[in-house]
Design a protein around this motif. Structure first.
Motif, PDB file in Angstrom:
ATOM      1  N   GLN A 234       0.934  -1.188  -0.009  1.00 42.78           N
ATOM      2  CA  GLN A 234      -0.023   0.348  -0.099  1.00 42.78           C
ATOM      3  C   GLN A 234       0.260   0.793   0.117  1.00 42.78           C
ATOM      4  O   GLN A 234       0.536   2.664  -0.621  1.00 42.78           O
ATOM      5  CB  GLN A 234      -1.168  -0.027   1.351  1.00 42.78           C
ATOM      6  N   ASP A 235       2.123   0.894   0.763  1.00 40.47           N
ATOM      7  CA  ASP A 235       2.949   2.092   0.860  1.00 40.47           C
ATOM      8  C   ASP A 235       3.674   2.932  -0.997  1.00 40.47           C
ATOM      9  O   ASP A 235       3.486   3.674  -1.366  1.00 40.47           O
ATOM     10  CB  ASP A 235       4.282   2.505   1.643  1.00 40.47           C
ATOM     11  N   ARG A 236       3.875   2.093  -1.574  1.00 41.33           N
ATOM     12  CA  ARG A 236       4.524   2.107  -2.605  1.00 41.33           C
ATOM     13  C   ARG A 236       3.163   2.431  -3.547  1.00 41.33           C
ATOM     14  O   ARG A 236       3.489   3.329  -4.519  1.00 41.33           O
ATOM     15  CB  ARG A 236       4.751   0.425  -3.072  1.00 41.33           C
ATOM     16  N   ILE A 237       1.456   1.428  -3.595  1.00 41.19           N
ATOM     17  CA  ILE A 237       0.667   1.860  -4.445  1.00 41.19           C
ATOM     18  C   ILE A 237       0.352   2.946  -4.029  1.00 41.19           C
ATOM     19  O   ILE A 237      -0.071   4.644  -4.999  1.00 41.19           O
ATOM     20  CB  ILE A 237      -0.581   1.320  -4.520  1.00 41.19           C
ATOM     21  N   ALA A 238       0.492   3.819  -2.889  1.00 36.37           N
ATOM     22  CA  ALA A 238       0.358   5.716  -2.532  1.00 36.37           C
ATOM     23  C   ALA A 238       1.197   6.873  -3.071  1.00 36.37           C
ATOM     24  O   ALA A 238       1.397   7.683  -2.928  1.00 36.37           O
ATOM     25  CB  ALA A 238       0.320   5.829  -0.472  1.00 36.37           C
ATOM     26  N   ASP A 239       3.247   5.998  -3.021  1.00 38.76           N
ATOM     27  CA  ASP A 239       4.251   6.301  -3.350  1.00 38.76           C
ATOM     28  C   ASP A 239       3.918   6.570  -4.589  1.00 38.76           C
ATOM     29  O   ASP A 239       3.861   8.050  -4.967  1.00 38.76           O
ATOM     30  CB  ASP A 239       5.006   6.319  -2.613  1.00 38.76           C
ATOM     31  N   ALA A 240       3.228   6.461  -5.452  1.00 37.65           N
ATOM     32  CA  ALA A 240       3.426   6.167  -6.859  1.00 37.65           C
ATOM     33  C   ALA A 240       1.699   7.265  -7.636  1.00 37.65           C
ATOM     34  O   ALA A 240       1.389   8.279  -7.792  1.00 37.65           O
ATOM     35  CB  ALA A 240       2.873   4.974  -7.848  1.00 37.65           C
ATOM     36  N   ALA A 242       0.937   9.489  -5.382  1.00 33.63           N
ATOM     37  CA  ALA A 242       1.259  11.270  -5.195  1.00 33.63           C
ATOM     38  C   ALA A 242       1.608  11.407  -6.142  1.00 33.63           C
ATOM     39  O   ALA A 242       1.701  12.726  -6.257  1.00 33.63           O
ATOM     40  CB  ALA A 242       1.805  10.671  -3.558  1.00 33.63           C
ATOM     41  N   MET A 243       2.537  10.527  -6.468  1.00 29.93           N
ATOM     42  CA  MET A 243       3.757  11.014  -7.346  1.00 29.93           C
ATOM     43  C   MET A 243       3.143  11.943  -9.011  1.00 29.93           C
ATOM     44  O   MET A 243       3.323  12.657  -9.024  1.00 29.93           O
ATOM     45  CB  MET A 243       4.626  10.195  -7.806  1.00 29.93           C
ATOM     46  N   ALA A 244       2.171  10.314  -9.346  1.00 31.50           N
ATOM     47  CA  ALA A 244       1.609  11.301 -10.494  1.00 31.50           C
ATOM     48  C   ALA A 244       0.423  12.756  -9.935  1.00 31.50           C
ATOM     49  O   ALA A 244       0.176  12.643 -11.139  1.00 31.50           O
ATOM     50  CB  ALA A 244       0.139   9.939 -10.278  1.00 31.50           C
ATOM     51  N   GLY A 245      -0.095  12.572  -8.795  1.00 25.44           N
ATOM     52  CA  GLY A 245      -1.143  13.590  -8.729  1.00 25.44           C
ATOM     53  C   GLY A 245       0.036  14.860  -8.684  1.00 25.44           C
ATOM     54  O   GLY A 245      -1.012  15.949  -9.217  1.00 25.44           O
ATOM     55  N   GLU A 246       0.967  14.943  -7.864  1.00 26.04           N
ATOM     56  CA  GLU A 246       2.039  15.697  -7.679  1.00 26.04           C
ATOM     57  C   GLU A 246       2.189  16.537  -9.674  1.00 26.04           C
ATOM     58  O   GLU A 246       2.177  17.737  -9.889  1.00 26.04           O
ATOM     59  CB  GLU A 246       3.016  15.653  -7.303  1.00 26.04           C
ATOM     60  N   ILE A 247       2.251  15.718 -10.431  1.00 30.67           N
ATOM     61  CA  ILE A 247       2.700  15.837 -11.803  1.00 30.67           C
ATOM     62  C   ILE A 247       1.737  16.291 -12.210  1.00 30.67           C
ATOM     63  O   ILE A 247       1.975  17.461 -13.409  1.00 30.67           O
ATOM     64  CB  ILE A 247       3.911  14.389 -12.794  1.00 30.67           C
ATOM     65  N   LEU A 248       0.321  16.382 -12.208  1.00 31.29           N
ATOM     66  CA  LEU A 248      -0.906  16.142 -13.366  1.00 31.29           C
ATOM     67  C   LEU A 248      -0.907  17.336 -12.530  1.00 31.29           C
ATOM     68  O   LEU A 248      -1.957  18.349 -13.655  1.00 31.29           O
ATOM     69  CB  LEU A 248      -1.884  15.404 -12.400  1.00 31.29           C
ATOM     70  N   THR A 258       9.624  20.621 -21.053  1.00 32.70           N
ATOM     71  CA  THR A 258       9.911  19.089 -21.098  1.00 32.70           C
ATOM     72  C   THR A 258      10.697  17.907 -20.595  1.00 32.70           C
ATOM     73  O   THR A 258      11.213  17.537 -21.016  1.00 32.70           O
ATOM     74  CB  THR A 258      10.771  18.811 -22.807  1.00 32.70           C
ATOM     75  N   HIS A 259       9.894  17.861 -19.614  1.00 36.40           N
ATOM     76  CA  HIS A 259      10.326  16.679 -19.196  1.00 36.40           C
ATOM     77  C   HIS A 259       9.263  16.089 -18.678  1.00 36.40           C
ATOM     78  O   HIS A 259      10.157  14.793 -17.602  1.00 36.40           O
ATOM     79  CB  HIS A 259      10.517  17.170 -17.375  1.00 36.40           C
ATOM     80  N   GLU A 260       8.112  15.504 -20.203  1.00 34.81           N
ATOM     81  CA  GLU A 260       7.302  14.576 -19.960  1.00 34.81           C
ATOM     82  C   GLU A 260       7.710  13.149 -19.874  1.00 34.81           C
ATOM     83  O   GLU A 260       7.658  12.593 -19.625  1.00 34.81           O
ATOM     84  CB  GLU A 260       6.622  14.650 -21.719  1.00 34.81           C
ATOM     85  N   LYS A 261       9.106  13.270 -20.835  1.00 35.43           N
ATOM     86  CA  LYS A 261       9.750  11.251 -21.075  1.00 35.43           C
ATOM     87  C   LYS A 261      10.453  11.190 -19.173  1.00 35.43           C
ATOM     88  O   LYS A 261      10.253   9.693 -18.870  1.00 35.43           O
ATOM     89  CB  LYS A 261      10.992  11.389 -21.465  1.00 35.43           C
ATOM     90  N   ILE A 262      10.869  12.002 -18.624  1.00 31.05           N
ATOM     91  CA  ILE A 262      11.482  11.664 -17.880  1.00 31.05           C
ATOM     92  C   ILE A 262      10.325  11.608 -16.600  1.00 31.05           C
ATOM     93  O   ILE A 262      10.979  10.553 -15.520  1.00 31.05           O
ATOM     94  CB  ILE A 262      12.424  13.554 -16.763  1.00 31.05           C
ATOM     95  N   GLU A 263       9.566  12.270 -16.614  1.00 28.25           N
ATOM     96  CA  GLU A 263       8.807  12.247 -15.020  1.00 28.25           C
ATOM     97  C   GLU A 263       7.382  11.048 -15.205  1.00 28.25           C
ATOM     98  O   GLU A 263       7.361  10.050 -14.531  1.00 28.25           O
ATOM     99  CB  GLU A 263       7.698  13.345 -15.270  1.00 28.25           C
ATOM    100  N   SER A 264       7.313  10.185 -16.987  1.00 24.51           N
ATOM    101  CA  SER A 264       6.686   8.707 -17.097  1.00 24.51           C
ATOM    102  C   SER A 264       8.324   8.215 -16.645  1.00 24.51           C
ATOM    103  O   SER A 264       7.292   6.923 -16.004  1.00 24.51           O
ATOM    104  CB  SER A 264       6.553   8.929 -19.064  1.00 24.51           C
ATOM    105  N   GLY A 265       9.135   8.568 -16.992  1.00 25.62           N
ATOM    106  CA  GLY A 265      10.465   7.584 -16.155  1.00 25.62           C
ATOM    107  C   GLY A 265      10.327   6.900 -14.947  1.00 25.62           C
ATOM    108  O   GLY A 265      10.193   5.674 -14.554  1.00 25.62           O
ATOM    109  N   ARG A 266      10.412   8.017 -14.093  1.00 26.48           N
ATOM    110  CA  ARG A 266       9.998   8.655 -12.747  1.00 26.48           C
ATOM    111  C   ARG A 266       8.488   7.136 -12.139  1.00 26.48           C
ATOM    112  O   ARG A 266       8.719   6.834 -11.337  1.00 26.48           O
ATOM    113  CB  ARG A 266      10.205  10.027 -11.677  1.00 26.48           C
TER     114      ARG A 266
END
Length: 629
Positions: A234-240, A242-248, A258-266
């Motif tokens: 659950q921690d790992r899912i929550a981390d993902a 949270a990261m997606a929410g911040e970037i979106l 132009t960080h689309e690929k970098i953020e997709s990679g992260r």
């Protein structure tokens, strides 16, 4: 044998679920939240829930009756099987056997019908209780939080409060709506099943109880590892998430750099990490399921083997053996379910402690027990008086935001407050609204100390246009109507016209019914500020506070809003904070602040002639404007 296999598998699954079910009750909104959620507390914390449970005593009694009936019906089923085997299949006369089989099956169906009705009644009642009590708790917590002063939100994160209102209350809902019922039901089944085991065969009962204890211990021990892996997953899912929410929420910035690929990679790496953790959890749970089924099934098969020998030796009937096995399955299932309930109850106790801790916080800003009324509103606005006011923010008590400040504002007067950042201008507004109380001195509105006024009375008399405009996720009409909930559509439109907002609102796709987006993302900064001005004008207060009200407007909009504000200032007292001195030149009086003190007072022309701080600010701004032109 198929029935035995099914019962054994269900028992094993129950025990397996007991190690993971509590973790999967509610996905945490963040990794930190999930770790808090996993914290266990003392079961004594549930005493704090009594005020929420007490109003529903009748429903709890109904659930208790249904619970007892369902448990008794369950315990009657093995006895019916015994009768079917011994009196039906074991009868000497064929007709008599058929007669008994028919009666036993009719009785078994009747018991199953009673069990179904009682179980449905229990499920409905306890589910209703869980939802009702959880809704009451959420309402109580939210109603309590919204009455807190800004001091509370200086030290408490909004996400923390939302986590407690959602995740923690979900855990409590699981206990009230499921776990209490499950615990009582399985206690009854465990006690009843244990008694019937010893009634059926004391010797086999002693053997199977000992073996079940040895079986459950390794399952519980290994289950702790599964629980830990579940929380990690659950921690790992929550981390993902949270990261997606911040970037979106920051897509324009991401794309601009132009960080689309970098953020997709992260994000991909985070998702893969979550997948790897989930696979460790799945492997561990699969192993636990295998161990549980082998141990439980092996125990029951061993006891069945002993019972079969007893039947062959004539010391036990076939019906007794069948009844014994069914009661053994009921007892084993009850043990597994109680293990699950205890783990879940401990986690919910921790959630209850956190909620009660939040409910125990008391705002420092309270309405007086016997509030004073404001005098009738004067035709030209309200009088405002500050006498030797000193104030430091609670988060930085050693730094004075205001020091021994005195100010007398007459009804209908327009006073501008200027000065460098950090001078204490916005602090003044927060004290006027009584978001904080000064450590010394007093503030009076129309001659009444504001600490003697009911908070709603004070704030109803003040309209404010803040520097950071708040737009709610609603349409334009409702956003403006926030200034006065009972205002008609015509009054809302009139306020929008005064604030020079009507024209751009009319151009929106659905006009005043257009949804403005979360935080007003569909509007420009100037449009959001005009909505806020319309909201304040609709409130029509005797005291108007303008905090950089025109800072986000272009020259044309500023001219329109300035004209509207000048008309709106008639008949009310106005205090203006502005860095752009062009907006305050027509004020009746200008107050210059520095380091929480008033250092200059006068009109624009007198302060320029004085040659002090204001004159320097004016020279810099007007020279800059001249150079730009």
């Amino acid at each position: 044998m198929n029935t035995l296999n099914t019962l054994t598998t269900e028992t094993a699954n129950t025990m397996t679920t007991s190690t993971t079910g509590s973790t999967q009750q509610a996905a945490a909104p963040s990794a930190a939240t999930d770790k808090r959620e996993a914290k266990k507390g003392s079961l004594a914390a549930f005493k704090g829930l009594m005020p929420f449970l007490r109003p529903y005593r009748r429903q709890f009694a109904m659930a208790g009756v249904a619970l007892v009936v369902a448990a008794c019906s369950t315990l009657a089923i093995p006895a019916a099987f015994k009768q079917m085997i011994d009196l039906g299949f074991g009868g000497a006369n064929g007709g008599k056997s058929i007669e008994h089989v028919d009666l036993v099956f009719l009785a078994l169906f009747a018991v199953a019908t009673v069990l179904a009705l009682a179980t449905a009644a229990r499920f409905y009642t306890v589910s209703w209780l869980g939802e009702r009590v959880t809704a009451d708790i959420r309402n109580a917590v939210y109603s309590h939080v919204v009455t807190q002063s800004p001091e509370f939100f200086e030290t408490t994160q909004t996400g923390e409060v939302l986590s407690r209102i959602t995740t923690d209350t979900t855990l409590i809902q699981a206990v009230v709506g499921t776990s209490i019922s499950m615990a009582l039901r399985n206690v009854l089944l465990f006690i009843g099943g244990l008694v019937m085991l010893f009634v059926t065969s004391p010797k086999l009962s002693a053997i199977i109880i000992g073996l079940l204890i040895l079986t459950v211990l390794p399952i519980v021990m290994f289950g702790r590892r599964v629980r830990k892996l579940s929380r990690d997953s659950q921690d790992r899912i929550a981390d993902a998430s949270a990261m997606a929410g911040e970037i979106l929420n920051a897509m324009p910035t991401v794309q601009a750099f132009t960080h689309e690929k970098i953020e997709s990679g992260r994000f991909g790496a985070s998702v893969e990490g979550a997948f790897a953790t989930a696979m460790r959890r799945i492997r561990a749970r699969a192993l636990l399921t295998m161990i549980a089924i082998v141990l439980v099934f092996g125990t029951i098969v061993f006891v069945l083997w002993l019972g079969a020998h007893a039947v062959l030796e004539g010391t036990m009937t076939g019906g007794d053996l069948g009844q014994f096995i069914l009661y053994a399955s009921i007892v084993a299932g009850a043990i597994g379910a109680l293990s699950e309930v205890m783990g879940e109850a401990q986690r919910a106790a921790g959630a209850t402690e956190r909620l009660l801790e939040l409910m125990s916080v008391k705002s420092q800003i309270q309405s007086p027990a016997v509030p004073l009324p404001l005098p009738p509103r004067a035709a030209n606005g309200a009088a405002l008086t500050l006498s030797d006011v000193s104030f430091s923010y609670p988060s930085r008590p050693d730094t004075a935001a205001l020091g021994h400040l005195s100010l007398d504002i007459k009804p209908g007067e327009t006073v501008a407050v200027v000065g460098p950042s950090g001078a204490g201008k916005t602090t003044l507004f927060q004290l006027f609204l009584r978001f904080y109380d000064p450590q010394s001195g007093s503030i009076k509105l129309d001659g009444v100390d504001i600490t003697q006024l009911e908070l709603h009375t004070l704030r109803d008399a003040i309209g404010i246009v803040p520097q950071d405009t708040v737009i709610f996720s609603a349409d334009a009409m409702e956003n403006i109507r926030y200034g006065r909930a009972g205002a008609s559509d015509a009054e809302v439109i009139q306020a929008a016209k005064l604030a020079a907002a009507h024209e751009f609102i009319e151009r929106l796709p659905q006009g005043y019914q257009s949804f403005l987006g979360e935080r007003g993302v569909r509007l420009s900064g100037g449009q959001r500020q005009r909505i806020a001005i319309a909201r304040a004008l609709l409130k029509n207060p005797p005291l108007l506070l303008l905090d950089e009200a025109t800072s986000a407007l272009d020259a044309e909009s500023e001219r329109l809003v300035q004209t509207a504000l000048e008309a709106a200032m008639v008949g009310r007292t106005t205090v203006i904070i502005a860095h752009r001195l062009a907006t305050v030149q027509r004020a009746d009086r200008i107050i210059v602040m520095e380091d929480g003190k008033i250092v200059e007072t006068g009109t624009h022309s007198s302060l320029v002639a004085l040659g002090g701080i204001y004159a320097n600010l004016a020279a810099l701004q007007f020279h800059s404007v001249h150079v730009q032109h």
